[in-house]
Motif scaffolding. Structure first.
Motif, PDB file in Angstrom:
ATOM      1  N   UNK A  71       0.844  -1.299   0.046  1.00 46.02           N
ATOM      2  CA  UNK A  71       0.025  -0.011   0.094  1.00 46.02           C
ATOM      3  C   UNK A  71       0.675   1.353   0.008  1.00 46.02           C
ATOM      4  N   UNK A  72       1.708   1.252   0.812  1.00 47.50           N
ATOM      5  CA  UNK A  72       2.870   2.356   0.903  1.00 47.50           C
ATOM      6  C   UNK A  72       3.585   2.673  -0.323  1.00 47.50           C
ATOM      7  N   UNK A  73       4.061   1.540  -1.046  1.00 47.83           N
ATOM      8  CA  UNK A  73       4.574   1.698  -2.493  1.00 47.83           C
ATOM      9  C   UNK A  73       3.575   2.171  -3.468  1.00 47.83           C
ATOM     10  N   UNK A  74       2.451   1.664  -3.603  1.00 47.89           N
ATOM     11  CA  UNK A  74       1.516   2.330  -4.485  1.00 47.89           C
ATOM     12  C   UNK A  74       1.087   3.765  -4.497  1.00 47.89           C
ATOM     13  N   UNK A  75       1.158   3.959  -3.069  1.00 48.61           N
ATOM     14  CA  UNK A  75       0.364   5.517  -2.677  1.00 48.61           C
ATOM     15  C   UNK A  75       1.685   6.361  -2.989  1.00 48.61           C
ATOM     16  N   UNK A  76       2.905   5.961  -2.815  1.00 46.76           N
ATOM     17  CA  UNK A  76       3.780   6.679  -3.171  1.00 46.76           C
ATOM     18  C   UNK A  76       4.257   6.793  -4.524  1.00 46.76           C
ATOM     19  N   UNK A  77       3.814   5.903  -5.241  1.00 46.18           N
ATOM     20  CA  UNK A  77       3.981   5.944  -6.992  1.00 46.18           C
ATOM     21  C   UNK A  77       2.815   7.020  -7.103  1.00 46.18           C
ATOM     22  N   UNK A  78       1.749   7.004  -6.689  1.00 44.15           N
ATOM     23  CA  UNK A  78       0.509   7.818  -6.922  1.00 44.15           C
ATOM     24  C   UNK A  78       1.040   9.411  -6.636  1.00 44.15           C
ATOM     25  N   UNK A  79       1.625   9.501  -5.462  1.00 43.56           N
ATOM     26  CA  UNK A  79       2.082  10.707  -5.349  1.00 43.56           C
ATOM     27  C   UNK A  79       3.277  11.294  -6.246  1.00 43.56           C
ATOM     28  N   UNK A  80       4.163  10.281  -6.640  1.00 43.05           N
ATOM     29  CA  UNK A  80       5.129  10.779  -7.545  1.00 43.05           C
ATOM     30  C   UNK A  80       4.512  10.953  -8.891  1.00 43.05           C
ATOM     31  N   UNK A  81       3.491  10.430  -9.365  1.00 44.35           N
ATOM     32  CA  UNK A  81       2.875  10.379 -10.634  1.00 44.35           C
ATOM     33  C   UNK A  81       2.038  11.994 -10.588  1.00 44.35           C
TER      34      UNK A  81
END
Length: 161
Positions: free
Chosen positions: A124-134
């Motif tokens: 979850x943290x990785x996907x949320x981080x990717x979302x923030x990066x995008x």
């Protein structure tokens, strides 16, 4: 077109949508009764009620508060910035609401280790981080393109011979 014709079309569309909604609800109830064992219906009802409460008590007020805060700051922000950030907040919130039950179930433990085999917190943290990066990349690209557009004249200059 007169207002009466538009009103009749709207009324007809509403009637069609209500009838379609009732038919879909009836089909869902039929599928529920024919496929779910009676001792499981209580758990399903609890889960559905919990989903509604989570949506209405947590997700919607959070998205509304973020949207209002962005709109307040929106006097100095472009509309596309608001749309990108609000979309990210909605996606991140829904993703968290979907994954949090797996995280809780993993913390409680299961009789079968293959039921919840992954580290859902990290994922979850990785996907949320990717979302923030995008979102950050989209905002940077949008800001650069908006700056370039504002530097260029709207109407190309012409020279007379």
């Amino acid at each position: 077109m007169s207002a009466v014709v538009v009103d009749n079309r709207v009324r007809t569309a509403r009637i069609v949508l209500v009838v379609l909604g009732v038919l879909v609800l009836a089909f869902g109830a039929w599928v529920l009764v024919t496929t779910v064992r009676p001792n499981r219906i209580g758990g399903l009802a609890t889960w559905l009620l919990g989903a509604v409460v989570l949506h209405d008590a947590i997700l919607s007020p959070f998205v509304l508060a973020v949207g209002m805060g962005l709109r307040r700051a929106g006097r100095s922000l472009h509309r596309w910035v608001l749309v990108v950030v609000q979309a990210a907040v909605v996606l991140g919130s829904v993703l968290a609401l979907v994954v949090l039950p797996e995280i809780a179930a993993k913390a409680h433990g299961t009789k079968n280790d293959t039921v919840l085999p992954f580290d859902y917190t990290t994922r979850l943290l990785v996907v949320e981080g990717v979302l923030v990066a995008v979102v950050v990349i989209a905002l940077v690209v949008g800001a650069v393109t908006a700056r370039r557009r504002s530097d260029q004249p709207v109407v190309a200059g012409t020279t007379s011979p």
